[in-house]
Motif scaffolding. Structure first.
Motif, PDB file in Angstrom:
ATOM      1  N   PHE A 154      42.679 -46.984  85.349  1.00  0.00           N
ATOM      2  CA  PHE A 154      43.225 -45.653  85.071  1.00  0.00           C
ATOM      3  C   PHE A 154      42.104 -44.690  84.717  1.00  0.00           C
ATOM      4  N   ALA A 188      46.701 -48.546  84.731  1.00  0.00           N
ATOM      5  CA  ALA A 188      47.909 -47.995  85.350  1.00  0.00           C
ATOM      6  C   ALA A 188      48.653 -49.128  86.047  1.00  0.00           C
ATOM      7  N   LEU A 244      49.527 -39.776  88.714  1.00  0.00           N
ATOM      8  CA  LEU A 244      50.729 -40.293  88.055  1.00  0.00           C
ATOM      9  C   LEU A 244      51.664 -39.171  87.631  1.00  0.00           C
ATOM     10  N   VAL A 304      51.159 -46.323  82.077  1.00  0.00           N
ATOM     11  CA  VAL A 304      49.828 -46.700  81.628  1.00  0.00           C
ATOM     12  C   VAL A 304      50.008 -47.587  80.405  1.00  0.00           C
TER      13      VAL A 304
END
Length: 310
Positions: free
Chosen positions: A257, A167, A185, A238
């Motif tokens: 992530f 991320a 996110l 991402v």
């Protein structure tokens, strides 16, 4: 007229004796003498006269040798070039890559590959995945590089490294911890990768696994574009760790992530075609560059060593 007979004639003209000519060609002295007699019979021209126990070239031989000198110069050049190719220090290599590797790790591998190979040239292109596969399959490229593709019916796929998507957030955005989830996110402005792309499909699938809505505010084709938009403060994204590492200096923060998205870095080659020494050498440098990337700590925020290492 046999090229071998001309080769014997050339060796005789350059050495002056059948003994030296035989040594140059790796044949017997009688084979040299027999070759000269055959050539004289075929041409109808006397090429050598025996004077004081030595074979002296005639004026006709000197004139004919001047005509064939360029031929043997080319042949010697050809042999030398072939030897350089065999040793992997001469020739041309055609490489095509998708942007995540093509704009990051692959140039480092190429720099090392070319460093001590002054006789080698490279045709290099960065395209979309479907174009990379097509170029290798058709024979227009020797090596293809990509992320996220593990199987393909038309070409050979070999995994040379494995990594995880990361991320990326603007440096101005406050973030807690070393990881960011899809749920987190999804609550803000998100920059998605083109859903038709392989990496875009992987990101969307990860959001679905986490039960997070996938509604990108902006959708882009390339990870590098997403990094630029993150820097501009448009949202989070991402992307692959190679692109993230090489764009960190422009103002992005990288975090692990969750849920994890594993992506293989792969080598694409044509089916049924053996690899040349140049291909083997470049692949070796590519593996080394990817290994250096993983060992350097760039994925976790330590900069510099891969970019500056020679």
């Amino acid at each position: 007229m046999s090229l071998r007979l001309l080769e014997i004639f050339d060796a005789m003209m350059r050495s002056g004796t059948t003994v030296e000519a035989a040594e140059q060609l790796g044949i017997s002295q009688p084979a040299v003498s027999n070759g000269i007699r055959q050539l004289e019979a075929q041409t109808g021209v006397t090429l050598f006269e025996r004077l004081h126990r030595r074979l002296q070239p005639t004026e006709e031989a000197v004139a004919l040798h001047e005509d064939i000198k360029p031929v043997f110069g080319l042949l010697r050049g050809f042999a030398s070039r072939a030897q350089d190719m065999r040793q992997g220090i001469s020739g041309r290599l055609r490489v095509i890559s998708t942007p995540p590797l093509g704009h990051t790790v692959a140039p480092l591998a190429m720099r090392r590959f070319l460093k001590d190979r002054k006789g080698v040239s490279v045709a290099y292109d960065v395209r979309r995945l479907e174009h990379v596969v097509e170029a290798v399959q058709s024979g227009n490229a020797d090596i293809g590089l990509a992320l996220g593709l593990e199987r393909h019916l038309a070409v050979n796929i070999e995994v040379i490294a494995r990594t995880h998507m990361v991320a990326v957030l603007p440096k101005t955005e406050k973030s807690v911890g070393s990881t960011v989830s899809a749920q987190t996110l999804s609550r803000g402005d998100f920059i998605g990768l083109e859903i038709e792309s392989r990496l875009g499909q992987l990101v969307r699938a990860a959001f679905e696994r986490d039960g997070a809505p996938y509604n990108p505010r902006v959708e882009v084709r390339y990870c590098a574009t997403a990094a630029v938009l993150v820097t501009a403060g448009i949202g989070t994204a991402v992307i692959d760790p190679y692109t993230a590492a090489f764009n960190r200096s422009i103002g992005i923060v990288e975090r692990s992530f969750l849920p994890p998205i594993e992506v293989p870095a792969v080598l694409i080659t044509r089916k049924g075609v053996p690899r040349s020494r140049l291909q083997h050498a470049f692949i070796s440098e590519m593996r080394r560059a990817l290994s250096d990337f993983q060992a350097s700590g760039l994925q976790t925020g330590s900069e510099g060593s891969l970019r500056d290492e020679g």
